[in-house]
Design an enzyme around this catalytic site. Structure first.
Site, short mmCIF file in Angstrom:
data_model
loop_
_atom_site.label_atom_id
_atom_site.label_comp_id
_atom_site.label_asym_id
_atom_site.label_seq_id
_atom_site.Cartn_x
_atom_site.Cartn_y
_atom_site.Cartn_z
N CYS A 75 35.93 -12.83 -15.15
CA CYS A 75 37.15 -12.04 -15.09
C CYS A 75 36.86 -10.57 -15.40
CB CYS A 75 38.20 -12.57 -16.08
SG CYS A 75 38.79 -14.25 -15.69
N CYS A 99 36.72 -15.18 -20.34
CA CYS A 99 36.11 -15.42 -19.02
C CYS A 99 35.24 -14.23 -18.63
CB CYS A 99 37.21 -15.66 -17.98
SG CYS A 99 36.65 -15.62 -16.27
#
Length: 207
Positions: free
Chosen positions: A47, A44
């Site tokens: 993230c 991700c």
């Protein structure tokens, strides 16, 4: 294991507070203390961008003396933990309080996450014991709910609703004496909604 993390960017160094990297044992240990957890995946990209903010959240909560532990969990490695949580995207931010969990769905900012944490981790219904405290709440919050009175079936209903909607708003309780004269009640116990400097009384329909 908790520890300080060091981030180095061109011309900038950021040191995080203690954030614990969690594992499969989290479900066993989570019930004794409140936890604020970031569920993430290594693939991700957001993230990775969000990581310095998350460590800032940990630093701020630590400096405030919050009882909430801050952690992060790699869902691709510790997938068994996910059975108790409805993860629909990354990063997912969830406050775990005993058997209950509350997902944060606001903006991914330090201040927003900390405000959510302080609200949800504290008492579901917070007592206002003085006129000064009521005025402080009135000036600080644009919207909040207030139960006025002592024990009653209505108070029980109020607590149930507060437990469900604490992720969105603050819920308080007070005696009639705490309120200013400008607040006129038709009966006690009663529930009032304070919004943008004015108030509305609960109309008696189902909560």
């Amino acid at each position: 294991m908790a520890g300080a993390r060091l981030f180095v960017f061109p011309g900038l160094t950021v040191v995080s507070a203690y954030v614990e990297e969690l594992d499969d044992k989290f479900n066993e240990n989570r019930k004794s203390e409140p936890w604020l957890v970031e569920f993430y995946a290594p693939w991700c990209d957001y993230c990775k961008t969000f990581e310095p903010i998350w460590y800032d959240v940990g630093a701020e909560l630590k400096s405030l003396g919050s009882p909430v532990n801050v952690g992060k969990l790699d869902t691709t490695v510790h997938s068994s933990v996910l059975s108790d949580f409805n993860i629909r995207g990354y990063p997912a931010i969830i406050l775990v309080k005993g058997e209950k969990s509350f997902e944060y769905r606001g903006p991914r900012t330090k201040d927003g996450i900390i405000e959510f944490t302080n609200r949800v981790a504290g008492p579901v219904v917070r007592p206002l014991t003085s006129a000064q405290l009521f005025q402080h709440v009135l000036t600080r919050h644009d919207l909040f709910f207030l139960y006025i009175g002592g024990r009653s079936p209505l108070k029980g209903q109020y607590h149930k609703v507060a437990a469900e909607f604490i992720i969105y708003n603050y819920f308080f309780s007070a005696s009639e004496e705490v309120l200013p004269q400008a607040v006129s009640l038709q009966e006690v116990p009663s529930i009032a909604v304070f919004k943008d400097g004015t108030y509305y009384l609960y109309n008696g329909k189902e909560l």
